[in-house]
Design a protein around this motif. Sequence first.
Motif, mmCIF file in Angstrom:
data_model
loop_
_atom_site.group_PDB
_atom_site.id
_atom_site.type_symbol
_atom_site.label_atom_id
_atom_site.label_comp_id
_atom_site.label_asym_id
_atom_site.label_seq_id
_atom_site.Cartn_x
_atom_site.Cartn_y
_atom_site.Cartn_z
ATOM 1 N N ARG A 199 0.558 -0.943 0.059
ATOM 2 C CA ARG A 199 0.125 0.236 0.000
ATOM 3 C C ARG A 199 0.703 1.190 -0.337
ATOM 4 O O ARG A 199 1.537 1.320 0.695
ATOM 5 C CB ARG A 199 -0.512 0.224 1.503
ATOM 6 C CG ARG A 199 -1.873 -0.981 1.045
ATOM 7 C CD ARG A 199 -3.007 -1.042 2.226
ATOM 8 N NE ARG A 199 -4.289 0.190 1.960
ATOM 9 C CZ ARG A 199 -5.068 0.569 1.910
ATOM 10 N NH1 ARG A 199 -5.350 -0.122 4.154
ATOM 11 N NH2 ARG A 199 -5.760 1.434 2.006
ATOM 12 N N GLU A 215 8.350 -0.651 3.780
ATOM 13 C CA GLU A 215 9.003 -1.611 4.480
ATOM 14 C C GLU A 215 8.306 -2.711 4.931
ATOM 15 O O GLU A 215 6.531 -3.412 4.392
ATOM 16 C CB GLU A 215 8.100 -0.744 6.213
ATOM 17 C CG GLU A 215 8.403 0.206 5.712
ATOM 18 C CD GLU A 215 7.579 1.166 7.985
ATOM 19 O OE1 GLU A 215 7.433 0.284 8.402
ATOM 20 O OE2 GLU A 215 6.870 1.806 7.299
ATOM 21 N N GLY A 217 8.059 -5.837 5.710
ATOM 22 C CA GLY A 217 6.872 -6.655 6.575
ATOM 23 C C GLY A 217 5.467 -5.883 6.994
ATOM 24 O O GLY A 217 4.273 -6.540 6.689
ATOM 25 N N ALA A 218 5.699 -4.972 6.611
ATOM 26 C CA ALA A 218 4.530 -4.260 6.981
ATOM 27 C C ALA A 218 3.746 -3.638 5.763
ATOM 28 O O ALA A 218 2.351 -3.121 5.492
ATOM 29 C CB ALA A 218 4.142 -2.592 7.273
ATOM 30 N N SER A 220 3.961 -1.543 3.096
ATOM 31 C CA SER A 220 3.701 -0.106 2.492
ATOM 32 C C SER A 220 5.312 0.620 2.386
ATOM 33 O O SER A 220 6.642 0.316 2.277
ATOM 34 C CB SER A 220 3.763 0.240 4.509
ATOM 35 O OG SER A 220 4.050 2.194 4.526
ATOM 36 N N SER A 222 6.343 4.331 1.832
ATOM 37 C CA SER A 222 5.416 6.114 2.075
ATOM 38 C C SER A 222 6.314 6.653 1.225
ATOM 39 O O SER A 222 8.027 6.930 0.874
ATOM 40 C CB SER A 222 6.292 5.790 3.648
ATOM 41 O OG SER A 222 6.129 5.314 4.557
#
Length: 476
Positions: A199, A215, A217-218, A220, A222
């Motif tokens: 995301r 990231e 693991g997440a 994500s 940014s």
Amino acid sequence: MAMNKKLFLGYKLRRLREGKKLSQAALAVLLEVSPSYLNQIENNQRPLTVPVLLRIAKVLDVDLATLVEDEESRLVADLREALNDPVFGSGSIGLSELRNAASASPELAKRVLTLYQTFRQLDERMQSLTENLSSATGEERGGHAHFPYEEVRDFFYYCNNYFGPLDEAAEALVEEEGFRLGQMHNDLVAYLENRHGVRVRIVAEDDTAGMRTFEPGAGSLSLSALLSVPSRTFQLAHQVALLAYHERIEEVVAGAKLSSDDARSICRVGLANYFAGALVMPYMAFANQAKALRHDIEQLQSRFGASFEQVAHRLSTLQRPGARGVPFYFVRVDMAGNITKRHSATRFHFTRFGGACPLWNVHEAFAQPGKILVQLARMPDSISYICVARTVSKRGGSYLRPDRQFAVGLGCETAYASEVVYSAGLDLASEQAAVPIGVNCRICERDDCRQRAFPPIGSHISVDENNRSFVPYLFA
């Protein structure tokens, strides 16, 4: 096909033959020539004729333009610059001898350059250490800090800044996914989430350490709010490269045979950036538009939703065998004159050591921010170029963090003037109209330059106490 000079490509032909695992006798049969004649060609005792050249291109499955391309010229220029250093003695080595060395053993020549580059890094480190000890301030800085970057830069340089497997993979992905050219930002956001579970979120500067933070693991990604839409799209495409084409990037990195983990990491980033440019501006679609628009950078920006720098860089990569575009050089220079990016598919030679020529229009661009400047320039080898320059800004985001300014330069030989919109209004027929520029002062042969910063290495200076010339240095 006409040839203006005799072609001696023996060493290159031998490397191609050995790469195909063919004996000299076997290749002679395929080329319909005698073994003794082929032996003379490979030893540069006989030039290539047009019929034999065409058969070689067909039999060895090599692009004709690649075969006759003077790829040794940039290696010769680099060797000449390095070997002019006084550390090698006062005598100069003739161009013919340098060409022979570069042609016969290009890998050996590159290793000599690497050795010299390492010497310069160590020498600078020693001088820095001496200064620090004498001033008793600061800490010693590692002399090899920039070497991995230079090693990777050379790898890209000698690959003509073109990587077929990555370029073709990016083009195929655009077709498979139906990404919209010029509107790819939202398509890439959806692709990352649907295909890779990542995301994307846009965050304020205080919420992230940089322009892009991934990231795993997440799941994500940014992106900084400071980035323009073209820059965000590019960063999204960069992340696609790392996630979906990691193995292909690793294959290229392995083939580069770089000397350190740092260099390999830098190379991965560079190749991911290359993929990103190829994804946002797919090869054939971009090449066709570039040709139709006569390489108008601003119009290409609008068509592909890219920045000025991204388009200029992409133009320098259009070297696909069988579908080559106009060969351009691309360069990015900071306000101190340091070359921070350089790529070239032309005979234009960049300095490897020291600053660039002060007469080159990339420096003038800083005095007229945002304006496209065009210069007709001539190098010491008498090759003339159409040079385009314009400043680009990187947002700082606050009063205490001002924008960073760079000058982007793009250019091609005047032989391609009819295909480039920037040739409009230039007096291409006049030698006097071309600005005489050089690689840099330390190796420039021009003895009448009023902008010369210091004399060339190995020159003998003439000093006349009774006369003062407009030229800073006179030579005996």
